[in-house]
Design an enzyme around this catalytic site. Sequence first.
Site, PDB file in Angstrom:
ATOM      1  N   ARG A  41       0.818  -1.221   0.000  1.00  0.00           N
ATOM      2  CA  ARG A  41       0.000   0.000   0.000  1.00  0.00           C
ATOM      3  C   ARG A  41       0.852   1.271   0.000  1.00  0.00           C
ATOM      4  O   ARG A  41       0.448   2.280  -0.577  1.00  0.00           O
ATOM      5  CB  ARG A  41      -0.923  -0.002   1.216  1.00  0.00           C
ATOM      6  CG  ARG A  41      -2.050  -0.979   1.026  1.00  0.00           C
ATOM      7  CD  ARG A  41      -2.934  -1.032   2.221  1.00  0.00           C
ATOM      8  NE  ARG A  41      -4.175  -1.728   1.895  1.00  0.00           N
ATOM      9  CZ  ARG A  41      -5.079  -2.080   2.784  1.00  0.00           C
ATOM     10  NH1 ARG A  41      -4.891  -1.809   4.057  1.00  0.00           N
ATOM     11  NH2 ARG A  41      -6.170  -2.695   2.407  1.00  0.00           N
ATOM     12  N   LYS A  88     -18.925 -17.473   2.861  1.00  0.00           N
ATOM     13  CA  LYS A  88     -20.374 -17.501   3.048  1.00  0.00           C
ATOM     14  C   LYS A  88     -21.186 -16.889   1.918  1.00  0.00           C
ATOM     15  O   LYS A  88     -20.802 -15.873   1.356  1.00  0.00           O
ATOM     16  CB  LYS A  88     -20.706 -16.741   4.333  1.00  0.00           C
ATOM     17  CG  LYS A  88     -20.215 -17.473   5.553  1.00  0.00           C
ATOM     18  CD  LYS A  88     -20.550 -16.707   6.797  1.00  0.00           C
ATOM     19  CE  LYS A  88     -20.230 -17.536   8.033  1.00  0.00           C
ATOM     20  NZ  LYS A  88     -20.413 -16.779   9.245  1.00  0.00           N
ATOM     21  N   GLY A 104     -10.307  -8.831   0.009  1.00  0.00           N
ATOM     22  CA  GLY A 104      -9.145  -9.179   0.819  1.00  0.00           C
ATOM     23  C   GLY A 104      -8.508 -10.522   0.515  1.00  0.00           C
ATOM     24  O   GLY A 104      -7.322 -10.592   0.195  1.00  0.00           O
ATOM     25  N   GLY A 160     -13.842  -4.082   0.485  1.00  0.00           N
ATOM     26  CA  GLY A 160     -15.207  -3.618   0.764  1.00  0.00           C
ATOM     27  C   GLY A 160     -15.610  -2.484  -0.159  1.00  0.00           C
ATOM     28  O   GLY A 160     -16.722  -2.467  -0.706  1.00  0.00           O
TER      29      GLY A 160
HETATM   30  P1  AMP Z   1     -14.501 -14.334   2.442  1.00  0.00           P
HETATM   31  O1  AMP Z   1     -13.906 -13.369   3.413  1.00  0.00           O
HETATM   32  O2  AMP Z   1     -15.970 -14.525   2.598  1.00  0.00           O
HETATM   33  O3  AMP Z   1     -14.084 -14.068   1.014  1.00  0.00           O
HETATM   34  O4  AMP Z   1     -13.930 -15.769   2.840  1.00  0.00           O
HETATM   35  C1  AMP Z   1     -12.579 -16.087   2.746  1.00  0.00           C
HETATM   36  C2  AMP Z   1     -12.304 -17.289   3.605  1.00  0.00           C
HETATM   37  O5  AMP Z   1     -13.092 -18.369   3.171  1.00  0.00           O
HETATM   38  C3  AMP Z   1     -10.877 -17.752   3.531  1.00  0.00           C
HETATM   39  O6  AMP Z   1     -10.259 -17.535   4.771  1.00  0.00           O
HETATM   40  C4  AMP Z   1     -10.974 -19.235   3.221  1.00  0.00           C
HETATM   41  O7  AMP Z   1     -10.125 -20.040   4.014  1.00  0.00           O
HETATM   42  C5  AMP Z   1     -12.428 -19.558   3.548  1.00  0.00           C
HETATM   43  N1  AMP Z   1     -12.907 -20.719   2.793  1.00  0.00           N
HETATM   44  C6  AMP Z   1     -12.801 -20.951   1.483  1.00  0.00           C
HETATM   45  N2  AMP Z   1     -13.304 -22.149   1.169  1.00  0.00           N
HETATM   46  C7  AMP Z   1     -13.741 -22.704   2.310  1.00  0.00           C
HETATM   47  C8  AMP Z   1     -14.364 -23.952   2.641  1.00  0.00           C
HETATM   48  N3  AMP Z   1     -14.613 -24.856   1.693  1.00  0.00           N
HETATM   49  N4  AMP Z   1     -14.688 -24.174   3.933  1.00  0.00           N
HETATM   50  C9  AMP Z   1     -14.415 -23.255   4.871  1.00  0.00           C
HETATM   51  N5  AMP Z   1     -13.836 -22.051   4.626  1.00  0.00           N
HETATM   52  C10 AMP Z   1     -13.503 -21.787   3.365  1.00  0.00           C
END
Ligand code: AMP
Length: 398
Positions: free
Chosen positions: A36, A199, A355, A378
């Site tokens: 950054r 999620k 991120g 974000g």
């Molecule tokens: P997000 O911040 O929603 O983009 O989520 C990113 C996180 O999702 C990362 O830390 C990954 O380790 C986690 N992730 C990706 N695939 C899976 C999975 N199959 N089960 C659990 N966590 C996951």
Amino acid sequence: MKSISTYDFKGKRALIRVDFNVPIDKATLQVTDDTRIRAAIPTIKKVLEGGGSVVLMSHLGRPKNIPEDRYSMKNCIAIIEKYLGLKIQFATDCIGDRAFEQSASLKQGEVLLLENLRFHQREEKGDVGYAELLSKHGDCYINDAFGTAHRAHASTTIIARFFPNDKMFGYLIEKEIDSVNQVLESDKKPLTAIVGGAKVSSKITIINKLLDKVDNLIIGGGMAYTFVKAQGGKVGKSLVEDDHIKTALEIIDQAKKKNVNLVLPVDTIWADEFSEAAKTGEGKIGEIPDGWMGLDIATDSIKLFNQVILNSKLILWNGPMGVFEMEKFQKGTLEIAKAVAEATKQGAFSLVGGGDSVAAVNKFGLDKHVSHVSTGGGAMLEYLEGIQLPGIAAIIND
Ligand code: AMP
């Protein structure tokens, strides 16, 4: 609106809101990733080369409104000096008599770094009085902090009103806006969005927005298992949001109605525990044995996703395909990153934001092989969703 490219900085003090919210090693207080800071250098150099002086302001970390060494901007001085090739000055408080004396006595070509803006609660509250005080540091205001452009804080948004005729974006924000606009406004086709991460619930708004735009929507990562369960598949103890099964079905339905090719994983790497030491296996995604969890996409999904990616002309990627932080479950994300890089080499425009996908392309050393890596997760998502970001509106609107 003024532009940094044409503004006359001669004899002017430019107050620049940068995003120096960099990771700091707790023990040594060293900056562990200076991306950054490096990214802000062209804007700073432009002012200095144009005959001006620079006052830099930023936040760092999440201090509890009181000064703490690990969140001091002091930790960034050595890196800034290294990239600028000159010594800079430091103000131990971002407001107060001493700081104002320091900025008032800056000479052409000199740089002053202010202490962490969030050592005062008034920053995040968007306090007008605080913004007015900060504005006294400059004759003109440059916002180059895309990562905080979606927050109406004092230094990112409110302050702009004190520079009605002398406010502009820095090069970094200009590039961010331009890259997102390329995706939003371009008619290059096919447009493919790859959405992963943990999620469904945190990505619904962006997915709904994307369904109106994209030709292909690839879904991977933890969120895929909610879709698999919604369609009657067996997901073992994989991450599932039961209260979003309906959301997943609605997305499937909307994709059909809008003629979007929704691409879900067909196979998975499953594990008996969420750990690098886990026992693993590979099989069809809807047939995960009880007691096992899917932590990455597997061979056939990688092939399927790659085919779609390599045929795309515009690619937007947010969120990893698996738990890429663990070596055992990083292959899916790595292969997708390679495919995005390959498509880019063949002429596609690719934007990676959010991120964890940024962390992934950096980890695999592929950041230079995609068209643009957004510094603001974000902020980028909100911009893509069509939300007017306060930090951007404050510069554009008179
Ligand atoms: P997000 O911040 O929603 O983009 O989520 C990113 C996180 O999702 C990362 O830390 C990954 O380790 C986690 N992730 C990706 N695939 C899976 C999975 N199959 N089960 C659990 N966590 C996951």
